[in-house]
Design a protein around this motif. Structure first.
Motif, short mmCIF file in Angstrom:
data_model
loop_
_atom_site.label_atom_id
_atom_site.label_comp_id
_atom_site.label_asym_id
_atom_site.label_seq_id
_atom_site.Cartn_x
_atom_site.Cartn_y
_atom_site.Cartn_z
N LYS A 184 12.61 37.56 9.51
CA LYS A 184 12.48 38.39 10.70
C LYS A 184 11.42 37.85 11.67
N ASP A 185 11.13 36.56 11.58
CA ASP A 185 10.13 35.94 12.46
C ASP A 185 10.72 35.75 13.85
N ASP A 186 10.41 36.67 14.76
CA ASP A 186 11.00 36.64 16.10
C ASP A 186 10.52 35.47 16.95
N LEU A 187 9.44 34.81 16.54
CA LEU A 187 8.94 33.69 17.34
C LEU A 187 9.80 32.44 17.16
N PHE A 188 10.50 32.34 16.03
CA PHE A 188 11.28 31.13 15.76
C PHE A 188 12.72 31.41 15.33
N CYS A 189 13.05 32.65 15.11
CA CYS A 189 14.39 32.99 14.65
C CYS A 189 15.14 33.76 15.72
N GLY A 190 16.45 33.64 15.71
CA GLY A 190 17.27 34.38 16.67
C GLY A 190 18.37 33.52 17.24
N ILE A 191 19.19 34.13 18.07
CA ILE A 191 20.36 33.45 18.63
C ILE A 191 19.95 32.21 19.42
#
Length: 356
Positions: free
Chosen positions: A289-296
């Motif tokens: 759930k690391d929003d700084l490096f994970c995501g679309i």
């Protein structure tokens, strides 16, 4: 006679400054007794023509109760964090990496980066601390550990362990100096979530305006340093459903600083290929759930396999890259309820590549 005594005291002070000051024992956590710790101020220089200023790095050397191990883990915290990130005072059985790894037989040396905590704070107006500055300082700490200048024990192997901005430091140190035996990278991948990163940057403000550092308002050595605005660390660094509110409170109360130069130079090593020059085993660990490096728009962190697929091109075959994805954890993987999962992964990987 009094003059003679003053001269002797002055001589002893100089010797301490030159050889790495021992600040005395720091008690291990009262409930654990798995380690014995000492505090040190290690003399370093900051490098470069204009950066030869002498400074000191504060660090805590913790050894297993049986004595120093052959391998020492050098722990480098991230931006706005100090050594407390690695040896968290709240429920250390759950949140202290130092406790977990000393219990597994490893010595750890846990530092405040230059400009944080009890380490030297160079005046920003005269000196900008960058990622290369951090790497050069960590290189000197590596040598001091190998040479027996910290704790009177020469460690045969050094394992670098970084978090976030501290992981960038580890990339640079291992890629340039080639003097460590392994690297653990946490809270850092090669694809940034630019929207989330911009959100973190937006919460930064002068540290001297923060209640934690209000007593430094007139201290020139704190002028220009940054920290996060009160109440923003949960959004910046956590997957809040996976975190204890008491951890967030302790984090806010113990937060540290960073410099504009660190943030300005943070992204360069992500794209300049320095990680491909690392020629020792590497473990990458990230919260799913690391929003700084994970995501679309960044990295698919749904599994270790998807992360490894994205990261493998940025490491050489010599790195023998392994990846671990920690569930229910955001950026600060040490400080989520699932932290013991990552500590166990670190112990397993380290024992495979660099036994104590």
């Amino acid at each position: 006679m009094a003059l003679h005594r003053r001269a002797v005291l002055l001589f002893l002070l100089v010797i301490l400054m030159l050889s790495g000051t021992v600040l005395g024992p720091r008690s291990a956590h009262a409930t654990t007794q798995t380690e014995t710790c000492q505090s040190f101020n290690v003399p370093v220089t900051l490098g470069g023509i204009l950066l030869s200023t002498p400074a000191t790095i504060y660090g805590e050397l913790c050894n297993p109760v049986g004595g120093p191990s052959h391998t020492v883990q050098l722990l480098v915290p991230g931006g706005t964090y100090g050594h407390i990130y690695w040896d968290f005072p709240y429920q250390p059985l759950n949140y202290s990496y130092v406790h977990a790894l000393t219990a597994a037989g490893y010595s750890t040396f846990n530092i405040d980066r230059i400009g944080t905590g009890r380490s030297s704070h160079p005046p920003i107006g005269l000196l900008t601390v960058t990622m290369n500055t951090n790497a050069y300082v960590v290189h000197q700490i590596v040598q001091a550990l190998r040479n027996g200048n910290i704790g009177n024990h020469s460690f045969g192997r050094v394992l670098l362990v970084g978090h976030s901005l501290g992981s960038v430091t580890c990339w640079i140190e291992a890629g340039i100096y080639h003097d460590v035996d392994g690297v653990i990278i946490t809270g850092l991948l090669h694809h940034l979530n630019s929207v989330s990163l911009a959100g973190v940057v937006a919460t930064l403000y002068p540290a001297t305006l923060d209640p934690r550092f209000a007593n430094k308002l007139l201290n020139v050595n704190y002028a220009g340093y940054l920290t996060t605005e009160p109440g923003t660390r949960g959004k910046d660094f956590y997957y809040v459903p996976g975190a204890d509110p008491n951890v967030l409170q302790t984090d806010e109360a113990t937060k540290e600083t960073a410099t504009p130069g660190e943030f300005d130079s943070f992204a360069v090593p992500i794209v300049d290929g320095i990680s491909t020059l690392i020629n020792v085993p590497v473990l990458v660990v990230v919260g799913q759930k690391d929003d700084l490096f994970c995501g679309i728009a960044a990295t698919d962190c749904t599994s270790a396999a998807t992360i490894r697929q994205a990261e493998a091109p940025f490491y050489s075959p010599k790195a023998q890259l392994q990846v671990v994805a920690i569930p229910e954890a955001g950026h600060d993987i040490n400080l989520h309820k699932t932290a013991p999962l990552w500590f166990a992964a670190a112990k397993a990987w380290a024992s495979q590549h660099l036994a104590p």
